[in-house]
Scaffold this motif. Structure first.
Motif: not given
Ligand SMILES: [Zn+2]
Length: 319
Positions: A38, A141, A224, A226, A271
Protein backbone atom coordinates in the motif's frame (compact mmCIF):
# COMPACT_ATOMS: atom_id res chain seq x y z
CA UNK A 1 9.42 37.90 53.01
CA UNK A 2 12.09 35.24 53.09
CA UNK A 3 9.50 32.65 54.10
CA UNK A 4 7.24 33.67 51.20
CA UNK A 5 10.16 33.27 48.78
CA UNK A 6 10.93 29.79 50.10
CA UNK A 7 7.26 28.84 49.86
CA UNK A 8 7.13 29.91 46.17
CA UNK A 9 10.30 27.91 45.48
CA UNK A 10 8.73 24.90 47.15
CA UNK A 11 5.61 25.18 44.95
CA UNK A 12 7.74 25.55 41.78
CA UNK A 13 9.69 22.41 42.70
CA UNK A 14 6.43 20.55 43.33
CA UNK A 15 4.93 21.58 39.97
CA UNK A 16 8.03 20.75 37.95
CA UNK A 17 8.25 17.42 39.75
CA UNK A 18 4.64 16.68 38.82
CA UNK A 19 5.29 17.67 35.18
CA UNK A 20 8.26 15.35 35.03
CA UNK A 21 6.21 12.52 36.48
CA UNK A 22 3.48 13.10 33.86
CA UNK A 23 6.05 13.14 31.04
CA UNK A 24 7.52 9.90 32.32
CA UNK A 25 4.14 8.24 32.37
CA UNK A 26 3.56 8.60 28.62
CA UNK A 27 2.94 5.32 26.84
CA UNK A 28 5.97 4.50 24.70
CA UNK A 29 4.98 3.51 21.16
CA UNK A 30 7.08 2.21 18.30
CA UNK A 31 5.72 2.25 14.74
CA UNK A 32 7.62 -0.08 12.40
CA UNK A 33 7.34 0.22 8.61
CA UNK A 34 9.31 0.47 5.37
CA UNK A 35 7.76 -2.18 3.14
CA UNK A 36 4.10 -2.28 2.19
CA UNK A 37 2.15 -3.02 -0.99
CA UNK A 38 0.00 0.00 0.00
CA UNK A 39 1.72 3.16 -1.25
CA UNK A 40 0.00 5.24 1.45
CA UNK A 41 2.29 3.84 4.16
CA UNK A 42 4.69 6.79 4.68
CA UNK A 43 1.64 9.05 5.18
CA UNK A 44 -0.45 6.60 7.21
CA UNK A 45 2.44 6.10 9.64
CA UNK A 46 2.56 9.87 10.19
CA UNK A 47 -1.25 10.01 10.55
CA UNK A 48 -1.10 7.32 13.23
CA UNK A 49 1.72 9.09 15.04
CA UNK A 50 -0.18 12.38 15.01
CA UNK A 51 -3.45 10.77 16.21
CA UNK A 52 -1.55 9.18 19.10
CA UNK A 53 0.44 12.27 20.08
CA UNK A 54 -2.62 14.55 19.91
CA UNK A 55 -4.10 12.66 22.87
CA UNK A 56 -1.13 13.73 25.00
CA UNK A 57 -0.85 10.15 26.27
CA UNK A 58 1.70 8.64 23.90
CA UNK A 59 5.29 9.22 22.84
CA UNK A 60 5.92 7.75 19.39
CA UNK A 61 9.12 6.62 17.67
CA UNK A 62 9.31 5.30 14.11
CA UNK A 63 11.86 2.71 12.97
CA UNK A 64 11.92 1.48 9.39
CA UNK A 65 13.83 -0.98 7.26
CA UNK A 66 16.56 0.56 5.14
CA UNK A 67 15.16 -1.23 2.07
CA UNK A 68 11.82 0.36 1.17
CA UNK A 69 8.90 -0.85 -0.90
CA UNK A 70 6.36 1.54 -2.48
CA UNK A 71 7.64 4.63 -0.66
CA UNK A 72 7.49 7.11 -3.55
CA UNK A 73 3.85 8.26 -3.72
CA UNK A 74 3.97 9.74 -0.22
CA UNK A 75 7.74 10.27 0.00
CA UNK A 76 7.23 13.76 1.45
CA UNK A 77 6.01 12.10 4.66
CA UNK A 78 9.26 10.19 5.16
CA UNK A 79 11.10 11.97 8.00
CA UNK A 80 14.09 13.93 6.69
CA UNK A 81 16.57 11.97 8.76
CA UNK A 82 15.55 8.79 6.96
CA UNK A 83 14.85 10.19 3.48
CA UNK A 84 18.37 9.78 2.17
CA UNK A 85 18.91 6.40 3.77
CA UNK A 86 16.06 4.40 2.32
CA UNK A 87 16.78 2.31 -0.74
CA UNK A 88 13.77 1.42 -2.91
CA UNK A 89 13.78 -2.25 -3.97
CA UNK A 90 11.28 -4.48 -5.70
CA UNK A 91 10.64 -7.14 -4.55
CA UNK A 92 11.25 -6.26 -0.92
CA UNK A 93 14.65 -7.22 0.47
CA UNK A 94 15.52 -8.32 3.99
CA UNK A 95 17.29 -5.54 5.88
CA UNK A 96 20.00 -7.37 7.86
CA UNK A 97 20.32 -4.40 10.24
CA UNK A 98 16.61 -4.11 11.13
CA UNK A 99 16.77 -4.84 14.83
CA UNK A 100 14.69 -2.44 16.96
CA UNK A 101 15.01 -2.65 20.73
CA UNK A 102 11.37 -3.65 21.25
CA UNK A 103 11.86 -3.88 25.02
CA UNK A 104 12.05 -0.05 25.25
CA UNK A 105 8.39 0.22 24.23
CA UNK A 106 4.98 -0.50 25.76
CA UNK A 107 3.48 -1.25 22.35
CA UNK A 108 4.66 -1.84 18.78
CA UNK A 109 2.47 -0.95 15.77
CA UNK A 110 3.13 -2.62 12.42
CA UNK A 111 2.51 -0.71 9.21
CA UNK A 112 4.15 -3.35 7.04
CA UNK A 113 2.14 -5.03 4.27
CA UNK A 114 1.85 -7.85 1.76
CA UNK A 115 5.17 -9.47 0.79
CA UNK A 116 7.31 -7.64 3.29
CA UNK A 117 10.68 -9.42 3.26
CA UNK A 118 11.27 -11.65 6.32
CA UNK A 119 13.03 -9.96 9.22
CA UNK A 120 16.44 -11.29 10.30
CA UNK A 121 16.02 -14.38 12.46
CA UNK A 122 17.40 -12.70 15.60
CA UNK A 123 14.87 -9.87 15.19
CA UNK A 124 12.03 -12.39 14.87
CA UNK A 125 13.19 -14.12 18.06
CA UNK A 126 13.50 -10.79 19.91
CA UNK A 127 9.99 -9.80 18.85
CA UNK A 128 8.54 -13.15 19.94
CA UNK A 129 10.24 -12.78 23.32
CA UNK A 130 8.99 -9.21 23.70
CA UNK A 131 5.34 -10.15 23.08
CA UNK A 132 5.54 -13.39 25.08
CA UNK A 133 6.78 -11.41 28.09
CA UNK A 134 3.87 -8.98 28.01
CA UNK A 135 4.59 -6.54 25.20
CA UNK A 136 1.77 -4.97 23.21
CA UNK A 137 1.30 -5.29 19.45
CA UNK A 138 -1.07 -3.63 16.99
CA UNK A 139 -1.45 -4.97 13.43
CA UNK A 140 -3.05 -2.54 10.97
CA UNK A 141 -4.72 -3.62 7.68
CA UNK A 142 -2.10 -5.31 5.42
CA UNK A 143 0.23 -6.05 8.35
CA UNK A 144 -1.85 -9.22 8.63
CA UNK A 145 -0.72 -10.14 5.10
CA UNK A 146 2.91 -10.41 6.26
CA UNK A 147 5.08 -13.39 7.06
CA UNK A 148 2.77 -16.36 6.28
CA UNK A 149 5.55 -18.83 7.13
CA UNK A 150 6.41 -17.29 10.55
CA UNK A 151 4.48 -19.55 12.94
CA UNK A 152 4.67 -17.37 16.07
CA UNK A 153 3.59 -14.29 14.06
CA UNK A 154 0.52 -16.13 12.80
CA UNK A 155 -0.40 -16.96 16.39
CA UNK A 156 0.07 -13.35 17.48
CA UNK A 157 -2.24 -11.95 14.79
CA UNK A 158 -4.74 -14.82 15.13
CA UNK A 159 -5.69 -14.83 11.46
CA UNK A 160 -4.24 -13.27 8.33
CA UNK A 161 -4.72 -13.01 4.61
CA UNK A 162 -2.98 -13.67 1.31
CA UNK A 163 -0.34 -16.33 0.72
CA UNK A 164 -2.30 -18.36 3.28
CA UNK A 165 -4.43 -21.47 2.92
CA UNK A 166 -5.87 -24.40 4.90
CA UNK A 167 -2.46 -25.42 6.23
CA UNK A 168 -2.18 -22.06 8.04
CA UNK A 169 -5.35 -22.79 10.02
CA UNK A 170 -9.13 -22.40 10.00
CA UNK A 171 -11.19 -19.68 8.34
CA UNK A 172 -12.68 -17.61 11.18
CA UNK A 173 -16.07 -15.89 10.87
CA UNK A 174 -19.37 -15.30 12.68
CA UNK A 175 -22.41 -17.24 11.40
CA UNK A 176 -26.03 -16.03 10.91
CA UNK A 177 -26.93 -17.03 14.49
CA UNK A 178 -24.02 -15.08 15.95
CA UNK A 179 -21.76 -18.06 16.70
CA UNK A 180 -18.04 -17.86 16.06
CA UNK A 181 -17.07 -20.50 13.48
CA UNK A 182 -13.57 -21.91 12.98
CA UNK A 183 -13.88 -23.69 9.65
CA UNK A 184 -11.01 -26.17 9.37
CA UNK A 185 -12.71 -28.27 6.72
CA UNK A 186 -13.17 -26.05 3.70
CA UNK A 187 -10.27 -25.52 1.35
CA UNK A 188 -9.57 -22.12 -0.12
CA UNK A 189 -7.19 -19.25 -0.32
CA UNK A 190 -7.10 -17.13 2.84
CA UNK A 191 -7.81 -13.47 2.10
CA UNK A 192 -10.19 -11.59 -0.18
CA UNK A 193 -11.89 -8.22 -0.45
CA UNK A 194 -14.45 -6.59 -2.68
CA UNK A 195 -14.19 -3.10 -4.12
CA UNK A 196 -13.64 -0.19 -1.76
CA UNK A 197 -16.86 1.15 -0.24
CA UNK A 198 -18.42 2.56 2.92
CA UNK A 199 -19.64 -0.34 5.08
CA UNK A 200 -21.27 -0.96 8.43
CA UNK A 201 -19.14 -2.30 11.27
CA UNK A 202 -21.11 -4.17 13.94
CA UNK A 203 -19.62 -4.42 17.41
CA UNK A 204 -19.87 -8.14 18.17
CA UNK A 205 -18.43 -7.74 21.68
CA UNK A 206 -19.49 -4.62 23.57
CA UNK A 207 -17.94 -5.58 26.91
CA UNK A 208 -14.24 -5.61 26.00
CA UNK A 209 -12.35 -2.48 27.20
CA UNK A 210 -11.67 -1.46 23.56
CA UNK A 211 -15.31 -1.69 22.47
CA UNK A 212 -17.18 -0.63 25.62
CA UNK A 213 -19.31 2.41 24.82
CA UNK A 214 -18.89 2.20 21.04
CA UNK A 215 -22.29 2.16 19.28
CA UNK A 216 -23.45 -1.33 18.20
CA UNK A 217 -23.28 -0.35 14.52
CA UNK A 218 -21.45 2.43 12.69
CA UNK A 219 -20.60 3.35 9.12
CA UNK A 220 -16.92 3.02 8.24
CA UNK A 221 -15.57 5.24 5.44
CA UNK A 222 -14.43 3.92 2.06
CA UNK A 223 -12.29 0.87 2.76
CA UNK A 224 -11.60 -2.70 1.75
CA UNK A 225 -13.63 -5.20 3.75
CA UNK A 226 -11.29 -8.14 4.37
CA UNK A 227 -12.74 -11.66 4.18
CA UNK A 228 -11.80 -15.33 4.42
CA UNK A 229 -8.81 -14.72 6.70
CA UNK A 230 -7.16 -17.87 8.04
CA UNK A 231 -4.72 -18.70 10.82
CA UNK A 232 -4.29 -20.55 14.10
CA UNK A 233 -7.24 -18.44 15.43
CA UNK A 234 -6.28 -19.21 19.04
CA UNK A 235 -7.31 -16.90 21.92
CA UNK A 236 -9.03 -14.47 19.54
CA UNK A 237 -11.80 -12.22 20.86
CA UNK A 238 -13.77 -10.86 17.92
CA UNK A 239 -14.75 -7.26 18.75
CA UNK A 240 -16.27 -6.04 15.48
CA UNK A 241 -17.46 -7.61 12.22
CA UNK A 242 -18.71 -6.50 8.80
CA UNK A 243 -20.62 -8.34 6.08
CA UNK A 244 -18.33 -9.01 3.14
CA UNK A 245 -19.62 -8.84 -0.42
CA UNK A 246 -17.13 -11.64 -1.21
CA UNK A 247 -18.40 -14.16 1.37
CA UNK A 248 -21.80 -12.77 2.46
CA UNK A 249 -20.66 -13.51 5.98
CA UNK A 250 -19.84 -11.48 9.08
CA UNK A 251 -16.06 -11.27 8.87
CA UNK A 252 -13.82 -10.16 11.77
CA UNK A 253 -12.74 -6.52 11.41
CA UNK A 254 -11.50 -5.79 14.95
CA UNK A 255 -9.96 -8.40 17.23
CA UNK A 256 -8.09 -8.75 20.51
CA UNK A 257 -5.66 -11.65 20.83
CA UNK A 258 -3.86 -13.01 23.88
CA UNK A 259 -0.41 -14.36 23.12
CA UNK A 260 1.23 -15.66 26.31
CA UNK A 261 1.47 -12.50 28.50
CA UNK A 262 1.20 -10.20 25.47
CA UNK A 263 -1.84 -8.38 24.11
CA UNK A 264 -2.48 -7.89 20.40
CA UNK A 265 -5.04 -5.56 18.82
CA UNK A 266 -5.81 -6.48 15.21
CA UNK A 267 -7.63 -4.04 12.93
CA UNK A 268 -8.20 -5.11 9.35
CA UNK A 269 -9.31 -1.56 8.51
CA UNK A 270 -7.09 1.11 6.92
CA UNK A 271 -6.53 0.64 3.18
CA UNK A 272 -5.84 4.28 2.29
CA UNK A 273 -6.20 7.89 3.44
CA UNK A 274 -10.04 7.86 3.36
CA UNK A 275 -10.21 4.93 5.78
CA UNK A 276 -7.46 6.36 8.00
CA UNK A 277 -9.51 9.60 8.26
CA UNK A 278 -12.64 7.80 9.51
CA UNK A 279 -13.40 8.71 13.12
CA UNK A 280 -14.44 5.09 13.69
CA UNK A 281 -11.01 3.92 12.53
CA UNK A 282 -9.20 6.58 14.58
CA UNK A 283 -11.16 5.84 17.77
CA UNK A 284 -10.87 2.05 17.62
CA UNK A 285 -7.18 2.37 16.71
CA UNK A 286 -6.36 4.69 19.63
CA UNK A 287 -8.30 2.55 22.10
CA UNK A 288 -6.70 -0.61 20.71
CA UNK A 289 -3.20 0.85 21.10
CA UNK A 290 -3.92 1.92 24.69
CA UNK A 291 -5.31 -1.53 25.53
CA UNK A 292 -2.41 -3.40 23.94
CA UNK A 293 0.02 -1.24 25.93
CA UNK A 294 -1.72 -1.17 29.30
CA UNK A 295 -4.70 -3.61 29.30
CA UNK A 296 -6.97 -0.66 30.11
CA UNK A 297 -8.78 1.94 28.00
CA UNK A 298 -9.39 5.53 29.11
CA UNK A 299 -9.72 7.19 25.68
CA UNK A 300 -13.30 8.35 25.25
CA UNK A 301 -15.70 7.96 22.32
CA UNK A 302 -15.66 11.36 20.56
CA UNK A 303 -18.72 13.44 19.69
CA UNK A 304 -18.06 13.00 15.96
CA UNK A 305 -18.08 9.19 16.11
CA UNK A 306 -20.03 7.97 13.05
CA UNK A 307 -23.64 6.86 13.11
CA UNK A 308 -25.07 4.36 10.65
CA UNK A 309 -26.36 6.69 7.95
CA UNK A 310 -23.37 8.95 7.30
CA UNK A 311 -19.59 8.53 7.46
CA UNK A 312 -17.58 10.82 9.75
CA UNK A 313 -14.06 11.76 8.68
CA UNK A 314 -11.47 14.27 9.87
CA UNK A 315 -9.40 16.16 7.32
CA UNK A 316 -5.73 15.42 8.04
CA UNK A 317 -3.35 18.34 8.38
CA UNK A 318 0.24 17.63 9.22
CA UNK A 319 1.35 19.43 12.40
ZN1 LIG B 1 -5.66 -2.69 1.20
Amino acid sequence: MKFKYLFICFIVVLISGACEATAKKKIKVLIIDGQNNHAVWPKSTIMMRQYLEETGMFRVDIIRTKFLLNSQREAKYLPLADAGEGIETKPAKTDPDFNPDFSKYDVVISNFGWRTAPWPEDTQKAFEKYIRNGGGFVTVHAADNCFPEWKAYNKMIGIGGWDRNKKHGPYLYVDDKGYVVKDSISEGYGGAHGKKEDFIVTMYDQEHPISKGIPKTWLHAFDECYAKLRGPAENVTILGTAISTKSNRAEPMLMAIDYYKGRVFHTTLGHDTEAFSCVGFITTFLRGVEWAATSKVTIEIPEDFPGTDKVSQRAFELK
